[in-house]
Write a protein that holds these residues in place. Structure first.
Motif, short mmCIF file in Angstrom:
data_model
loop_
_atom_site.label_atom_id
_atom_site.label_comp_id
_atom_site.label_asym_id
_atom_site.label_seq_id
_atom_site.Cartn_x
_atom_site.Cartn_y
_atom_site.Cartn_z
N THR A 8 0.48 -1.55 -0.24
CA THR A 8 -0.36 -0.47 0.09
C THR A 8 1.24 0.66 0.37
OG1 THR A 8 -1.76 -1.20 1.46
CG2 THR A 8 -1.77 1.48 1.01
N THR A 9 2.04 1.29 1.00
CA THR A 9 3.12 2.46 0.44
C THR A 9 3.40 2.19 -0.56
OG1 THR A 9 3.30 2.15 3.08
CG2 THR A 9 5.12 3.35 2.04
N LEU A 10 4.21 1.87 -1.28
CA LEU A 10 4.94 1.67 -2.53
C LEU A 10 3.65 1.90 -3.22
CD1 LEU A 10 7.00 -1.75 -2.35
CD2 LEU A 10 7.84 0.49 -1.97
N GLN A 11 1.95 1.50 -3.29
CA GLN A 11 2.18 1.67 -4.94
C GLN A 11 1.08 3.21 -3.94
OE1 GLN A 11 -1.12 -1.04 -3.58
NE2 GLN A 11 -0.56 -2.25 -5.56
N GLY A 12 0.89 4.02 -2.66
CA GLY A 12 0.82 5.46 -2.71
C GLY A 12 2.12 6.08 -3.23
N LYS A 13 3.33 5.82 -3.63
CA LYS A 13 3.89 6.97 -4.02
C LYS A 13 4.46 6.92 -5.04
CE LYS A 13 7.23 5.59 0.08
NZ LYS A 13 8.60 5.17 0.34
N LYS A 14 4.19 5.43 -5.47
CA LYS A 14 4.22 5.48 -7.14
C LYS A 14 2.93 6.30 -7.77
CE LYS A 14 4.33 1.92 -10.73
NZ LYS A 14 2.65 1.64 -10.84
N ALA A 15 2.11 6.20 -7.39
CA ALA A 15 1.08 7.71 -7.69
C ALA A 15 0.87 8.60 -7.02
CB ALA A 15 -0.47 7.21 -6.15
#
Length: 55
Positions: A8-15
């Motif tokens: 979730t953290t990685l996907q948020g950073k990617k977004a």
């Protein structure tokens, strides 16, 4: 940190990086070096997300 929270953290950073790329491209004179850096970071995050899915 469990795997789901990490993903979730990685996907948020990617977004966030996606948004930064869009904003930079909308500028009258986009900084191509900055865009390249953002794209490299986005690719790094994508690869890390894929590694997490494989675990």
């Amino acid at each position: 940190m469990n795997v789901e929270a990490h993903l979730t953290t990685l996907q948020g950073k990617k977004a966030g990086i996606d948004e930064a790329i869009v904003i930079e491209n909308k500028r009258p004179s986009p900084d191509n070096v900055r865009i390249s850096q953002l794209k490299r970071e986005k690719l790094r995050l994508k690869e890390e997300i894929e590694r997490c899915h494989l675990s």
